[in-house]
Design an enzyme around this catalytic site. Structure first.
Site, short mmCIF file in Angstrom:
data_model
loop_
_atom_site.label_atom_id
_atom_site.label_comp_id
_atom_site.label_asym_id
_atom_site.label_seq_id
_atom_site.Cartn_x
_atom_site.Cartn_y
_atom_site.Cartn_z
N ASP A 66 -6.08 -1.42 -2.20
CA ASP A 66 -7.15 -0.80 -1.77
C ASP A 66 -8.55 -2.39 -1.35
O ASP A 66 -8.48 -3.35 -1.74
CB ASP A 66 -8.21 -0.50 -3.49
CG ASP A 66 -9.52 0.16 -3.21
OD1 ASP A 66 -9.42 1.73 -1.92
OD2 ASP A 66 -10.63 -0.31 -4.24
N GLU A 97 9.11 -12.63 -3.85
CA GLU A 97 10.06 -12.82 -5.32
C GLU A 97 11.30 -11.73 -4.83
O GLU A 97 12.10 -11.96 -6.11
CB GLU A 97 9.22 -13.43 -6.20
CG GLU A 97 8.80 -15.17 -5.93
CD GLU A 97 7.22 -14.86 -7.63
OE1 GLU A 97 7.71 -14.06 -8.38
OE2 GLU A 97 6.46 -15.39 -7.54
#
Length: 531
Positions: free
Chosen positions: A214, A266
């Site tokens: 957002d 990751e």
């Protein structure tokens, strides 16, 4: 020399699942209510996964379902690592992830890093601690101007109307680019980045496939907080100009996105898309560089009128803005912040006809598609009575701007009267119009001429036809008020007629049309796919 990590990231991105995916935005409050309280919830979404699989989408985007006092319907987050009881609990969320994956759909969730709720424990601690404290340094508190500090620190306005500053009891002011209940975080404070990384890993470890960020062009603020230029336009539906409006698109935001990307890297096959209301193409492209976001919403197609030249310009701008950095374009026609495109294109039968045409244009384009729940049913905006309005825009504008509630009315599933199977309760959180009885999923599912059937057929063809290969378009010559383009890699042709009369069809076999096509001519307000 390019680093091997950069090369590996580029190779992975080129083959990633999200590169040409169709996402479906679920506005959680309005999709399906399993709790009978009139508010949509996570269990309601889980109960409708079969419908979404039948529709043919690849992934979901869920709007915020985190703990929140709901001043902005969940975009004021009090705890970003828990589910608000209004929507369910973490166990329900885990079941939703598991079931969606079993239906071959990925799940992405909203992330709100620009601000918190004023009820967040950090902000409450900041109010208690006072000026100059460690707690206040997590937000943007400033002394006021004027001889007694009674004037705001600068002239910034809130996107929701009124000033972007609120004064607290000890005399300082805090910044909120949105509602008073949504204080902006201070991204110069390393604690803020550390907490977001913790939030990212919390949801990634639970199996989410990515995030919609957002206000991704927000977060970072210029240190001296300079005044806005008097020419700057403000509002939730504009493309921001960094030269006039320092509230957004500050260069420091890119370091935040690099941090987000490092966390995502990751994990395997995860992605992030940013909400980026940025006017300049070159500045927009920075958000999707190899070490930043995977995707970014380009809202030019939302801003374009139903006019062939305007739509073509939006397409060309959108493709050009990402070509240099190798990212796919991202297309959308509606979301929870803008007027639904059936209404934008004229409303009624005309708006629906044009919306059908634009659906085919959008789904013919190379890149990523985002559908907003209910657009596949042809839902228009709803003119709600004053008493029903809940968007904070309504009150903050002095009840002048009616806000975004009209595009957030719940989904009609079945039956002949409200709440149309959305809830087993008597009322929905926003009232549903009686005339939607002909727009329910039930009424459209077996109707081959319905909007829902058009979307299902278009999504199936898009997924299975070789005509949609390649990332480049070739434009044909076309009569005024029309255009036609060809997907270079696959050969699909899409033609749109926004003129007042029929025009000759391009050569090829018709695969799908948004309306009846007879003979060798394309009628007005119609689009067609040919191969």
């Amino acid at each position: 020399m390019r680093r091997s990590a950069d090369i590996q990231r580029e190779i992975a991105d080129q083959a990633a699942w999200w590169r040409d995916a169709v996402f479906y935005q679920v506005y959680v409050r309005s999709f399906a209510d399993a709790g009978s309280d009139g508010v949509g919830d996570l269990e309601g979404i889980r109960s409708r996964l079969g419908y979404l699989e039948l529709l043919g989408v690849d992934a979901l985007w869920l709007t915020p379902f985190y703990r929140s006092p709901m001043a902005d319907h969940g975009y004021d987050v009090a705890d970003p690592r828990d589910v608000d009881p209004l929507f369910g609990d973490l166990a329900t969320f885990d079941r939703l992830i598991e079931d969606a994956h079993a239906h071959n759909m990925r799940v992405t969730v909203d992330l709100v890093p620009n601000h918190t709720s004023s009820e967040h424990e950090w902000f409450q601690a900041a109010l208690r601690a006072g000026p100059g404290s460690h707690e206040r340094a997590r937000y943007l508190f400033r002394d006021g101007t004027g001889y007694d500090g009674s004037q705001p620190p600068n002239n910034w306005t809130s996107i929701f109307g009124g000033p972007a500053w609120t004064r607290v009891a000890d005399g300082q002011w805090y910044l909120h680019l949105f509602a008073t209940e949504q204080p902006d975080l201070n991204w110069d404070n390393p604690e803020v980045a550390g907490d977001l990384a913790r939030t990212l890993r919390f949801w990634l470890d639970r199996g989410v496939d990515g995030f919609r960020i957002d206000v991704a062009h927000g977060m970072a603020k210029p240190y001296d907080l300079p005044n806005m230029d008097s020419r700057a336009t403000h509002g939730s539906g504009v493309l921001h100009d960094n030269q006039l409006d320092p509230r957004f698109d500050d260069d420091g935001v890119h370091e935040i996105h690099r941090m987000i990307r490092k966390v995502l890297d990751e994990y395997q096959d995860r992605m992030a898309i940013g909400e980026v209301w940025v006017q300049d193409d070159e500045r927009f492209a920075r958000y999707v560089r190899q070490d930043e976001l995977h995707l970014a919403f380009n809202f030019r197609l939302v801003d374009a009128e139903f006019d062939a030249d305007a739509v073509r310009g939006a397409i060309e701008h959108s493709l050009a803005s990402v070509a240099a950095v190798g990212a796919p374009a991202t297309w959308t026609l509606s979301n929870h912040d803008v007027v639904r495109h059936v209404t934008r294109y004229g409303g009624g039968s005309l708006g629906a006809k044009r919306a059908r045409a634009m659906a085919l244009v959008e789904l013919a384009l190379p890149g990523v598609i985002y559908l907003y729940n209910g657009e596949e049913l042809g839902l228009p905006n709803v003119e709600l009575p004053d008493w029903a309005l809940q968007d904070p825009v309504w009150e903050r504008s002095g009840r002048i701007e009616r806000g975004r509630d009209g595009c957030r009315v719940p989904i009609p599933w079945e039956g002949f009267a409200p709440p149309f199977g959305f809830t087993s309760g008597h009322d929905s959180w926003l009232p549903m119009p009686h005339e939607w009885s002909g727009l329910t999923v039930e009424s459209q599912l077996e109707d081959p001429a319905s909007m829902l059937s058009l979307y299902r057929q278009a999504l199936e063809i898009r997924k299975t036809s070789t005509g949609f290969a390649g990332d480049e378009l070739e434009w044909y010559g076309a009569p005024p008020g029309c255009f036609a383009f060809r997907r270079k890699g696959g050969g699909l042709i899409c033609a749109l007629n926004t003129s007042g009369g029929p025009v000759p069809l391009p050569p090829g076999e018709v695969l799908l049309s948004s309306g009846p096509v007879e003979g060798e001519h394309l009628p007005p307000d119609t689009a067609v796919w040919l191969l």
